[in-house]
Design a protein around this motif. Sequence first.
Motif, PDB file in Angstrom:
ATOM      1  N   PRO A   1     -10.376   3.361   3.674  1.00 27.47           N
ATOM      2  CA  PRO A   1     -10.778   3.652   2.287  1.00 27.47           C
ATOM      3  C   PRO A   1     -12.298   3.636   2.105  1.00 27.47           C
ATOM      4  O   PRO A   1     -13.007   2.833   2.708  1.00 27.47           O
TER       5      PRO A   1
ATOM      6  N   MET B   1      -6.039   6.579   1.807  1.00 27.17           N
ATOM      7  CA  MET B   1      -5.090   5.510   2.120  1.00 27.17           C
ATOM      8  C   MET B   1      -5.534   4.713   3.338  1.00 27.17           C
ATOM      9  O   MET B   1      -5.437   3.483   3.358  1.00 27.17           O
ATOM     10  N   ASN B   2      -6.010   5.402   4.361  1.00 29.26           N
ATOM     11  CA  ASN B   2      -6.510   4.745   5.565  1.00 29.26           C
ATOM     12  C   ASN B   2      -8.023   4.913   5.634  1.00 29.26           C
ATOM     13  O   ASN B   2      -8.560   5.965   5.304  1.00 29.26           O
TER      14      ASN B   2
ATOM     15  N   ALA C   1      -9.033   5.016  -2.273  1.00 25.14           N
ATOM     16  CA  ALA C   1      -8.822   6.269  -1.529  1.00 25.14           C
ATOM     17  C   ALA C   1      -9.875   6.372  -0.427  1.00 25.14           C
ATOM     18  O   ALA C   1     -10.989   5.860  -0.571  1.00 25.14           O
TER      19      ALA C   1
ATOM     20  N   GLU D   1      -5.649  11.348  -1.156  1.00 27.00           N
ATOM     21  CA  GLU D   1      -4.735  10.278  -0.726  1.00 27.00           C
ATOM     22  C   GLU D   1      -4.965   9.003  -1.520  1.00 27.00           C
ATOM     23  O   GLU D   1      -5.179   7.927  -0.983  1.00 27.00           O
TER      24      GLU D   1
ATOM     25  N   ARG E   1       0.874   4.206  -2.797  1.00 25.52           N
ATOM     26  CA  ARG E   1       0.725   5.646  -2.530  1.00 25.52           C
ATOM     27  C   ARG E   1       1.873   6.425  -3.171  1.00 25.52           C
ATOM     28  O   ARG E   1       1.669   7.491  -3.774  1.00 25.52           O
TER      29      ARG E   1
ATOM     30  N   CYS F   1      -4.161   5.817  -3.531  1.00 23.07           N
ATOM     31  CA  CYS F   1      -3.129   4.783  -3.651  1.00 23.07           C
ATOM     32  C   CYS F   1      -3.445   3.982  -4.910  1.00 23.07           C
ATOM     33  O   CYS F   1      -4.597   3.575  -5.106  1.00 23.07           O
TER      34      CYS F   1
ATOM     35  N   ILE G   1       0.830  -1.207   0.000  1.00 17.72           N
ATOM     36  CA  ILE G   1       0.000   0.000   0.000  1.00 17.72           C
ATOM     37  C   ILE G   1       0.866   1.260   0.000  1.00 17.72           C
ATOM     38  O   ILE G   1       0.569   2.235  -0.703  1.00 17.72           O
ATOM     39  N   GLU G   2       1.954   1.225   0.768  1.00 16.80           N
ATOM     40  CA  GLU G   2       2.859   2.382   0.774  1.00 16.80           C
ATOM     41  C   GLU G   2       3.474   2.598  -0.605  1.00 16.80           C
ATOM     42  O   GLU G   2       3.619   3.738  -1.063  1.00 16.80           O
TER      43      GLU G   2
END
Length: 655
Positions: A555, A552-553, A550, A524, A506, A526, A502-503
């Motif tokens: 979603p 990231m957290n 989207a 944000e 992004r 990803c 995931i990082e």
Amino acid sequence: MIENRKFVILGVFCLVGLIYAVRLFYLQILDDSYALESSSNSIKRVIEIPYRGQIYDRRGELIVYNTPVYDLYVTPKRVRIQDTLAFCRMMEMTRPEFDSIMDLAKSYSRVRPSIFMRQLSKEDYARIQDALIDYRGFEPVMTSMRTYPAHTLSNALGYVSEISKKKLESQDFPYYRQGDYIGRNGLEEQYEEELRGRRGIKYVMQDVHGVAKGSFKSGEHDTAAVAGKNLYTGIDVAVQQYADSLMHNKVGSIMAIDPSTGEILVSVSAPTYDPNQLSSRFFSKNYRKLLKDPYKPLINRPVMASYRPGSTFKLIQALIAQQQGSLSTGTVYGHGGSPMRCHCHGGNNLRGAVRFSCNPYFYQVFRKYIYHNGNPNTFKASAAGLKEWHDHASKFGIGQKLGIDLPSELKGNLPDVSTYNRLYKGELAWKFSNIYSLSIGEGELLISPLKLANLAATIANRGWYITPHYVKGIGKLGEGIPAQYKEKHYTDIDPQYYLPVIEGMRMAVVAGTTKREADIPGIELCGKTGTSQNAKFGHAHDHSIFIGFAPMNNPKIAVAVFVENAGWGGVAAASVAALVAERYLKGKNEAQGQRLKEWLIKQNYMPPLSMLPKPRAPKKPDSTAKKPVVKDTIRKPRPMMTQNQGAPRSTVSGN
């Protein structure tokens, strides 16, 4: 003793006689069923067709409703027309059309009514209503047709038309009759039983001339029609219409899902058409036109089209390799030893490889995965590794039908050992060098946009998904949802392995493989770009792919975009996905998104007609064969109590 026996026998006879008398009294006086049958010449049994259920979006906006229209029926024996040409001018038809319809009506029955003209609008009927009094034998009957105020979602909704002969004969329960309406394709077919309602029956008294004289016994024996249940979907119709506009002059699809529920938010198939075209008396004409369109607008591309997933499949490679233990987040691979070229400089770890979509990196990841438990360059090791790879990848829903609530989903292809045994004609005839293109999502892999949107939702959820579905309620919002659309499916990948992927996704949007403007502030996003090879027409016409979610957290939206012939995945497809995510999350386009939208709408990726497959030339007829019978293009009349609208079901398949 004998006297007692005589009384018993007499009592039995009297009891039997009493039973017969009571039964006769019930049949002749109380029960009307036989009277109804014997009065068939004076009592008309009229079938009442219920209104189909309406279809709504997630916010209660109407997507489909019913509009009252009129069908005009004719009884040939009663027809009296003094001036046929004047009648044809009033009906806006030619004399040959009139003669053809009347000939078909007479061949059906001279004394029973059949369809003359279907689906006259209220305006058209008002224009001819007064004049019809002068023309005996014509009778209007009010019915309804489907209307689509949003002018979108045509491929997912399907349409309503006359039941086919094959469907009529294959019924498990004899509900439909010749000429009845039935849902075809899309949600109209999938939820036919819920949408169709329950028909009613009304008994009407009539004289010897067939003139109605009122209801029989004040409607005591009538059964009221029950309207179909309304269908609520997860579609956000405002975002759906916006997404349609982004795909103007483009071929492809957009599929967006709410990761937490599996509800489909957006379902675009491009090019598309106005669903009202298949909901009018010009159905057959419009259907034939769409069927002949070389860009195939009748294909529901999100679920029927299959593509090589390209680099988007690297996400699955990274996840299953970590789970297997053959890859760690700190593993670094250069470009040496790889037969694949790459646009980055090499020497990446896992996050960097996802960010820059490094082909040699994932070649090495796949090679290490396949040979993790065996010696390189042997069939036995290749076969064992490929079987393990197939089993892990299939947990993401690849190579199988997900079970979406549409009747037209294709399963795609996830190759296994038997695939290559068949292709290379033997178990020992292939090895890793024959399958390494799978590492970057090429080769024999075929995946639909639906499955890649589901992959994005699975990664957004860190390892699980709910089967994507359109329904959000049957009858009432939130009620009647089938159990399979609430069940979570797990991939057997530990949640910890999703974080570096995931990082990397992004970073791909912030400063990686996507167009810079796709990183819209406050979203944000990803994502992972992909470019599906279309070597037949040169790499300038490769298909542009992007999947992401989207924010990231926590979603809220997962999306997959395919733009055919648009080239690099980080440009066209990534731009579409970013704009759809922004519109869903913010409800509007801010400055950067507005500039990106203006640029995107100007882009035209429609392939020239010369690139499209040529239609097959018809076979030359055998001069010795029996000549086929040429049928009239005007449809055969149907009984008056049924509705009529028809065309053959689409036989178009995905590309």
